[in-house]
Design an enzyme around this catalytic site. Sequence first.
Site, PDB file in Angstrom:
ATOM      1  CG  ASP A  78       1.413  -0.768   9.232  1.00 19.34           C
ATOM      2  OD1 ASP A  78       1.037  -1.114  10.362  1.00 19.34           O
ATOM      3  OD2 ASP A  78       0.731  -0.041   8.484  1.00 19.34           O
ATOM      4  CG  ASP A  95      -4.918  -2.353  10.020  1.00 18.03           C
ATOM      5  OD1 ASP A  95      -5.826  -2.999   9.476  1.00 18.03           O
ATOM      6  OD2 ASP A  95      -4.523  -2.572  11.186  1.00 18.03           O
ATOM      7  CG  ASP A 120      -0.274   2.901   6.149  1.00 22.87           C
ATOM      8  OD1 ASP A 120      -1.418   3.373   6.029  1.00 22.87           O
ATOM      9  OD2 ASP A 120       0.093   2.281   7.167  1.00 22.87           O
TER      10      ASP A 120
END
Length: 219
Positions: free
Chosen positions: A11, A13, A169
């Site tokens: 991922d 961001d 996240d």
Amino acid sequence: MGAHLEAVVFDFDGLVLDTEWCEWVTAAAMFSAQGTELSLELWKTFIGSLEHPHWTDILEEQLGRPIDRAALRAERGVLQGECNAELAPLPGVVRLIDELAATGTALAVASSSSADWVHGHLGGHGLFDRFAAVATGDEVARTKPDPAVYLLACERLGVSPCDAVAIEDSVNGVAAAKAAGMLAVAVPGTLTRGMDFGAADLEVGSCVDLSPERLASLF
């Protein structure tokens, strides 16, 4: 032959750079300037996806009156630029990328954000060329928790999702990876720590806790 580690898809961001924090504090600042408050609990449900109302829609609804959206977006954009300029890759990320590359593991990024956003930040930190593929939210019909962006990343790498691990996240991101048929590792960020990552195959405190061997052992 059973599934084995061929690729790792990151991922972006909140995992590579803590842009999620900048997104939150700058949006919250815009609400505060208008005399109202943006709910952090509501914002957390948006993380990792674009499948949610725009912050200007929420602000206008809370105020009960029209707002100058273009002006507010421009003002927030300045704040975002200042915040993002101070960011560095999160702990362990660059080391993990280097160690995976040394083992010949294929690497990609799969993000709900736009190509301009992701490419710009990766390039600015000298990371763009570390990845064989980048898939972004503006290239698919639906963003996370839909699996489309992860499926696109795996397709571009030429690997089966069942031979790939996603590192995420956000809860939305883990859901997307699992829906794509991948293994998912949760690395909660500043805003997602404490959320329910029960769907992940592994949860760690940071990328410092990960290695090619530990990721391979998930298979």
